[in-house]
Write a protein that holds these residues in place. Structure first.
Motif, PDB file in Angstrom:
ATOM      1  N   GLY A  13      15.333   4.027  -2.082  1.00 47.04           N
ATOM      2  CA  GLY A  13      15.428   3.599  -0.699  1.00 47.04           C
ATOM      3  C   GLY A  13      14.330   2.639  -0.299  1.00 47.04           C
ATOM      4  N   ARG A  14      14.548   1.983   0.840  1.00 46.10           N
ATOM      5  CA  ARG A  14      13.554   1.050   1.360  1.00 46.10           C
ATOM      6  C   ARG A  14      12.327   1.770   1.877  1.00 46.10           C
ATOM      7  N   GLY A  15      12.509   3.015   2.304  1.00 46.24           N
ATOM      8  CA  GLY A  15      11.391   3.740   2.875  1.00 46.24           C
ATOM      9  C   GLY A  15      11.183   3.383   4.337  1.00 46.24           C
ATOM     10  N   SER A  16      10.264   4.091   4.977  1.00 48.13           N
ATOM     11  CA  SER A  16       9.974   3.838   6.381  1.00 48.13           C
ATOM     12  C   SER A  16       9.094   2.603   6.528  1.00 48.13           C
ATOM     13  N   ALA A 158       1.039  -7.467  -7.759  1.00 52.39           N
ATOM     14  CA  ALA A 158       0.602  -8.176  -6.553  1.00 52.39           C
ATOM     15  C   ALA A 158       0.475  -9.673  -6.802  1.00 52.39           C
ATOM     16  N   VAL A 159       0.072 -10.053  -8.020  1.00 52.90           N
ATOM     17  CA  VAL A 159      -0.107 -11.465  -8.329  1.00 52.90           C
ATOM     18  C   VAL A 159       1.231 -12.173  -8.501  1.00 52.90           C
ATOM     19  N   ILE A 160       2.168 -11.523  -9.200  1.00 58.89           N
ATOM     20  CA  ILE A 160       3.427 -12.192  -9.547  1.00 58.89           C
ATOM     21  C   ILE A 160       4.572 -11.835  -8.620  1.00 58.89           C
ATOM     22  N   GLY A 161       4.404 -10.795  -7.789  1.00 56.84           N
ATOM     23  CA  GLY A 161       5.545 -10.291  -7.034  1.00 56.84           C
ATOM     24  C   GLY A 161       5.377 -10.315  -5.541  1.00 56.84           C
ATOM     25  N   SER A 162       4.879 -11.414  -4.983  1.00 58.25           N
ATOM     26  CA  SER A 162       4.628 -11.482  -3.550  1.00 58.25           C
ATOM     27  C   SER A 162       5.898 -11.413  -2.719  1.00 58.25           C
ATOM     28  N   HIS A 163       7.055 -11.749  -3.302  1.00 60.78           N
ATOM     29  CA  HIS A 163       8.312 -11.750  -2.559  1.00 60.78           C
ATOM     30  C   HIS A 163       9.297 -10.685  -3.053  1.00 60.78           C
ATOM     31  N   LEU A 164       8.847  -9.833  -3.948  1.00 50.57           N
ATOM     32  CA  LEU A 164       9.734  -8.776  -4.433  1.00 50.57           C
ATOM     33  C   LEU A 164       9.981  -7.755  -3.326  1.00 50.57           C
ATOM     34  N   PRO A 165      11.152  -7.110  -3.325  1.00 46.05           N
ATOM     35  CA  PRO A 165      11.481  -6.149  -2.258  1.00 46.05           C
ATOM     36  C   PRO A 165      10.495  -4.985  -2.201  1.00 46.05           C
ATOM     37  N   THR A 166      10.230  -4.512  -1.008  1.00 45.39           N
ATOM     38  CA  THR A 166       9.316  -3.389  -0.818  1.00 45.39           C
ATOM     39  C   THR A 166       9.732  -2.134  -1.585  1.00 45.39           C
ATOM     40  N   PRO A 167      11.046  -1.799  -1.657  1.00 48.39           N
ATOM     41  CA  PRO A 167      11.421  -0.597  -2.413  1.00 48.39           C
ATOM     42  C   PRO A 167      10.937  -0.626  -3.853  1.00 48.39           C
ATOM     43  N   LEU A 168      10.869  -1.809  -4.440  1.00 50.52           N
ATOM     44  CA  LEU A 168      10.417  -1.916  -5.820  1.00 50.52           C
ATOM     45  C   LEU A 168       8.933  -1.580  -5.931  1.00 50.52           C
ATOM     46  N   ARG A 169       8.149  -2.017  -4.968  1.00 53.84           N
ATOM     47  CA  ARG A 169       6.722  -1.721  -4.961  1.00 53.84           C
ATOM     48  C   ARG A 169       6.477  -0.231  -4.756  1.00 53.84           C
ATOM     49  N   ILE A 170       7.228   0.366  -3.803  1.00 55.86           N
ATOM     50  CA  ILE A 170       7.105   1.803  -3.554  1.00 55.86           C
ATOM     51  C   ILE A 170       7.461   2.593  -4.808  1.00 55.86           C
ATOM     52  N   PHE A 171       8.508   2.154  -5.498  1.00 58.17           N
ATOM     53  CA  PHE A 171       8.948   2.830  -6.712  1.00 58.17           C
ATOM     54  C   PHE A 171       7.840   2.816  -7.765  1.00 58.17           C
ATOM     55  N   LEU A 356      17.980  -4.326  -4.254  1.00 53.57           N
ATOM     56  CA  LEU A 356      17.517  -4.342  -5.632  1.00 53.57           C
ATOM     57  C   LEU A 356      18.650  -4.570  -6.620  1.00 53.57           C
ATOM     58  N   ARG A 357      18.244  -4.916  -7.818  1.00 51.93           N
ATOM     59  CA  ARG A 357      19.158  -5.015  -8.953  1.00 51.93           C
ATOM     60  C   ARG A 357      18.533  -4.251 -10.115  1.00 51.93           C
ATOM     61  N   TRP A 358      19.375  -3.874 -11.061  1.00 55.03           N
ATOM     62  CA  TRP A 358      18.861  -3.128 -12.209  1.00 55.03           C
ATOM     63  C   TRP A 358      17.846  -3.941 -12.991  1.00 55.03           C
ATOM     64  N   VAL A 359      18.001  -5.251 -12.992  1.00 59.36           N
ATOM     65  CA  VAL A 359      17.032  -6.086 -13.700  1.00 59.36           C
ATOM     66  C   VAL A 359      15.644  -5.980 -13.063  1.00 59.36           C
ATOM     67  N   ASP A 360      15.592  -5.721 -11.750  1.00 56.44           N
ATOM     68  CA  ASP A 360      14.304  -5.516 -11.084  1.00 56.44           C
ATOM     69  C   ASP A 360      13.612  -4.264 -11.615  1.00 56.44           C
ATOM     70  N   LEU A 361      14.407  -3.208 -11.792  1.00 58.32           N
ATOM     71  CA  LEU A 361      13.847  -1.960 -12.308  1.00 58.32           C
ATOM     72  C   LEU A 361      13.381  -2.119 -13.748  1.00 58.32           C
ATOM     73  N   ILE A 362      14.096  -2.930 -14.516  1.00 59.14           N
ATOM     74  CA  ILE A 362      13.664  -3.187 -15.890  1.00 59.14           C
ATOM     75  C   ILE A 362      12.296  -3.861 -15.887  1.00 59.14           C
ATOM     76  N   GLY A 363      12.108  -4.817 -14.987  1.00 63.25           N
ATOM     77  CA  GLY A 363      10.816  -5.480 -14.883  1.00 63.25           C
ATOM     78  C   GLY A 363       9.695  -4.522 -14.534  1.00 63.25           C
TER      79      GLY A 363
END
Length: 443
Positions: A13-16, A158-171, A356-363
């Motif tokens: 999830g996106r989280g709060s 943080a260096v490479i993923g400034s525009h990645l979705p927040t759920p990915l960072r939380i994960f 998100l996409r599954w490729v994001d989780l692979i990364g």
């Protein structure tokens, strides 16, 4: 009448909105810590392979302290046993906040990162054990590739993923925290050879007093929580020293003490503003100490290994210890994390978050293959400081961590560029209250 479709919930999830803000703050702080960690490791490697290498190892092995409670330790041991306790104290605070007041208090949101963390621990351990199965001397290092370095991984993200979705960072952060908790549990259970029962029982006394005062800190220290430091810090050191004397690795004390810190403060008058709990205040105080000093100093004393040039590097990397670590971290981590996540999606009717996409989780799972800090610690516990197996393990950890970071950077960097284009084309508007609309929608 047709059957109604079975409702699905987001797998990640996106989280709060509060969670998103907190994750952003952690990312900014850990980026600096990750840079200092890398800098300290590079300095140690250069020094350990320079003409002045003897001075580095002399400094690392220089003993300070006093013999009672087995506290006459080398500087390297003080860094591994003492400074990392600060790091794990912070891990414990973070985990308790997530469970008590964060999004992970909901089982539906906690199950995915927990399952992913379990997969990311079990699969690498099995891969290492399979490669070293016929070597009783080296199979004891099965836990080396099970850990993910939070500071290092978050710094890269943080260096490479400034525009990645927040759920990915939380994960990633949640996965890393649970991962480290399992690592410290493994250390406590499997890397404790002999227990001093008396010292272990005595540990309970300062730990219980520490927990009692932490829970009642406003009654004893008033509205100035900083005053709690003068009592809690000595009690925490005594508990750490007794646990160290008991034979259990002293970093376990960091997590145990953190779990006694209250996350919320509840006053009798619920209308009264109570302010943040002691956990949040301690987290603000300890994070700079952990990221800016404790972890970099540990990396400095642990990463220094005499490689011996190209021939020495080639010799180290053909050792089954090194092969097992590299394969387990670079391949085992993503296989375990993605596999566990897929199984969770398959059997819980959950779907991937639309952002998100599954490729994001692979990364991100590739990024979890950075097993620097805790892996170095487990290597020392497995083989002993100064042994050839430990030196080869260090080389493998460094190579695997760099390789995992490069692979993740390539994949996530590409995804980050795509997300940046999407955000530029279809930016998220904010209401007058400053909270993006997407966080005000039902999950």
């Amino acid at each position: 009448m047709g059957l109604k479709p079975v409702p699905t919930r987001p797998l990640i999830g996106r989280g709060s909105y509060a969670e998103a803000l907190r994750i952003g703050e952690i990312l900014r702080k850990e980026t600096i810590g990750g840079a200092l960690l890398v800098f300290a490791a590079v300095i140690a490697l250069i020094w350990a392979n320079s003409p002045a290498a003897e001075s580095y190892f002399a400094l690392r092995d220089f003993k300070v302290g006093f013999e009672p409670w087995h506290l006459e330790l080398s500087l390297g041991a003080w860094a591994a046993d003492g400074l990392l306790a600060v790091f794990f104290f912070l891990v414990g605070l973070e985990l308790k906040r997530e469970i008590v007041a964060g999004d992970l208090r909901h089982v539906s949101k906690a199950i995915v990162p927990v399952a992913a963390a379990v997969g990311g621990v079990v699969v690498p351990a099995l891969i290492y054990a399979a490669i070293n199965w016929n070597s009783p001397e080296t199979i004891s290092g099965w836990a080396i590739p099970t850990a993910t370095d939070i500071a290092f991984a978050v710094a890269v993200l943080a260096v490479i993923g400034s525009h990645l979705p927040t759920p990915l960072r939380i994960f990633l952060l949640t996965l890393a925290v649970f991962d480290d908790l399992m690592a410290i549990t493994i250390i406590a259970i499997f890397y404790t050879s002999e227990i001093n029962t008396t010292a272990l029982l005595l540990t309970l006394v300062p730990m219980a007093l520490y927990g009692f005062l932490a829970q009642k800190y406003r009654r004893f220290f008033g509205l100035n929580p900083s005053a709690a430091w003068f009592i809690l810090l000595p009690l925490g050191f005594i508990a750490w020293a007794l646990l160290h004397a008991s034979g259990i690795h002293a970093t376990v004390a960091g997590v145990a003490l953190a779990f006694t810190i209250p996350v919320r403060h509840r006053a009798k008058d619920q209308k009264q503003s109570t302010g943040p709990g002691l956990a949040e205040l301690f987290e603000h105080r300890f994070r700079p100490l952990s990221a800016g000093f404790a972890v970099p100093v540990f990396a400095f004393f642990s990463a220094g290994v005499a490689i011996g040039g190209f021939e020495g590097l080639a010799s180290a990397l053909v050792d089954p210890v090194a092969i097992g670590i590299v394969v387990a971290l670079v391949l085992g981590k993503p296989i375990g994390i993605i596999g566990a996540t897929w199984v969770t999606a398959r059997f819980t009717k959950a779907t991937l978050d639309p952002a998100l996409r599954w490729v994001d989780l692979i990364g991100v799972s590739l990024l979890a293959g950075i097993g620097f800090t805790v892996s170095l610690l487990v290597a020392e516990l497995s083989f002993g400081l100064g042994t050839s197996a430990n030196d080869h393990a260090k080389v493998a950890i460094l190579v695997a961590s760099v390789l995992a970071a490069l692979l993740a950077s390539i994949l996530l960097g590409s995804r980050n560029r795509q997300y940046r284009k999407i955000q530029e084309r279809d930016s998220v508007d904010a209401d007058t209250d400053g909270i993006p609309d997407v966080y005000q929608q039902e999950q």
